[in-house]
Design a protein around this motif. Structure first.
Motif, short mmCIF file in Angstrom:
data_model
loop_
_atom_site.label_atom_id
_atom_site.label_comp_id
_atom_site.label_asym_id
_atom_site.label_seq_id
_atom_site.Cartn_x
_atom_site.Cartn_y
_atom_site.Cartn_z
N GLU A 156 0.82 -1.21 0.00
CA GLU A 156 0.00 0.00 0.00
C GLU A 156 0.86 1.27 0.00
O GLU A 156 0.32 2.37 0.02
CB GLU A 156 -0.90 0.01 1.23
CG GLU A 156 -1.94 -1.08 1.23
CD GLU A 156 -2.73 -1.14 2.51
OE1 GLU A 156 -2.42 -0.40 3.47
OE2 GLU A 156 -3.68 -1.94 2.56
N GLU A 157 2.17 1.10 0.02
CA GLU A 157 3.14 2.20 0.05
C GLU A 157 2.94 3.09 1.27
O GLU A 157 3.15 4.30 1.22
CB GLU A 157 3.09 3.00 -1.24
CG GLU A 157 3.48 2.18 -2.45
CD GLU A 157 3.49 2.98 -3.73
OE1 GLU A 157 3.23 4.20 -3.70
OE2 GLU A 157 3.77 2.38 -4.78
N ALA A 158 2.54 2.49 2.39
CA ALA A 158 2.34 3.22 3.64
C ALA A 158 3.62 3.27 4.47
O ALA A 158 3.74 4.10 5.37
CB ALA A 158 1.23 2.59 4.46
N ILE A 159 4.56 2.36 4.17
CA ILE A 159 5.84 2.33 4.89
C ILE A 159 6.98 2.26 3.88
O ILE A 159 6.80 1.83 2.75
CB ILE A 159 5.94 1.14 5.88
CG1 ILE A 159 5.76 -0.19 5.15
CG2 ILE A 159 4.93 1.30 7.00
CD1 ILE A 159 5.98 -1.42 6.03
N VAL A 160 8.15 2.69 4.31
CA VAL A 160 9.35 2.62 3.48
C VAL A 160 10.49 2.05 4.33
O VAL A 160 10.44 2.06 5.55
CB VAL A 160 9.76 4.02 2.94
CG1 VAL A 160 8.74 4.54 1.96
CG2 VAL A 160 9.97 5.00 4.06
N SER A 161 11.50 1.59 3.65
CA SER A 161 12.65 1.01 4.32
C SER A 161 13.87 1.92 4.11
O SER A 161 14.47 1.90 3.05
CB SER A 161 12.93 -0.38 3.77
OG SER A 161 14.04 -0.95 4.42
N PRO A 162 14.23 2.72 5.13
CA PRO A 162 15.37 3.60 4.99
C PRO A 162 16.70 2.84 4.95
O PRO A 162 17.68 3.33 4.41
CB PRO A 162 15.30 4.51 6.21
CG PRO A 162 14.58 3.69 7.23
CD PRO A 162 13.62 2.84 6.45
N LYS A 163 16.71 1.65 5.55
CA LYS A 163 17.86 0.75 5.45
C LYS A 163 17.34 -0.67 5.57
O LYS A 163 16.23 -0.89 6.05
CB LYS A 163 18.91 1.06 6.51
CG LYS A 163 18.49 0.87 7.93
CD LYS A 163 19.61 1.22 8.90
CE LYS A 163 19.16 1.01 10.33
NZ LYS A 163 20.23 1.25 11.27
N ARG A 164 18.11 -1.60 5.13
CA ARG A 164 17.68 -2.99 5.06
C ARG A 164 17.09 -3.50 6.38
O ARG A 164 17.68 -3.34 7.44
CB ARG A 164 18.87 -3.86 4.66
CG ARG A 164 18.50 -5.28 4.44
CD ARG A 164 19.73 -6.09 4.09
NE ARG A 164 19.43 -7.48 4.34
CZ ARG A 164 19.41 -8.40 3.39
NH1 ARG A 164 19.69 -8.07 2.16
NH2 ARG A 164 19.13 -9.63 3.69
N CYS A 165 15.90 -4.09 6.27
CA CYS A 165 15.19 -4.73 7.39
C CYS A 165 14.65 -3.75 8.44
O CYS A 165 14.28 -4.18 9.53
CB CYS A 165 16.06 -5.78 8.06
SG CYS A 165 16.46 -7.15 6.96
N TYR A 166 14.63 -2.49 8.17
CA TYR A 166 14.05 -1.50 9.08
C TYR A 166 12.96 -0.76 8.34
O TYR A 166 13.11 -0.46 7.17
CB TYR A 166 15.11 -0.53 9.59
CG TYR A 166 15.98 -1.14 10.66
CD1 TYR A 166 15.70 -0.94 11.99
CD2 TYR A 166 17.06 -1.95 10.33
CE1 TYR A 166 16.47 -1.51 12.99
CE2 TYR A 166 17.84 -2.53 11.30
CZ TYR A 166 17.54 -2.31 12.64
OH TYR A 166 18.29 -2.89 13.61
N TRP A 167 11.88 -0.45 9.05
CA TRP A 167 10.72 0.17 8.42
C TRP A 167 10.29 1.41 9.17
O TRP A 167 10.46 1.52 10.38
CB TRP A 167 9.57 -0.83 8.39
CG TRP A 167 9.95 -2.04 7.59
CD1 TRP A 167 10.46 -3.20 8.09
CD2 TRP A 167 9.93 -2.18 6.19
NE1 TRP A 167 10.73 -4.07 7.07
CE2 TRP A 167 10.43 -3.46 5.89
CE3 TRP A 167 9.55 -1.37 5.14
CZ2 TRP A 167 10.53 -3.93 4.59
CZ3 TRP A 167 9.65 -1.84 3.86
CH2 TRP A 167 10.14 -3.11 3.59
#
Length: 42
Positions: free
Chosen positions: A27-38
């Motif tokens: 749903e593009e409600a979250i993004v991952s600024p670095k691998r495995c973190y939201w």
């Protein structure tokens, strides 16, 4: 937060957290600024 951190803090099962993350990502409600973190997409 990572999925493991969310599961630990909420007391929910890790698999349920992974399903929710997958849905929120679609749903593009979250993004991952670095691998495995939201984080929220705000």
């Amino acid at each position: 937060m990572s999925a493991a951190q969310i599961a630990e803090a909420s007391g929910l099962d890790r698999q349920e957290i992974d399903k929710a993350i997958k849905l929120l990502k679609a749903e593009e409600a979250i993004v991952s600024p670095k691998r495995c973190y939201w984080e929220s997409k705000q």
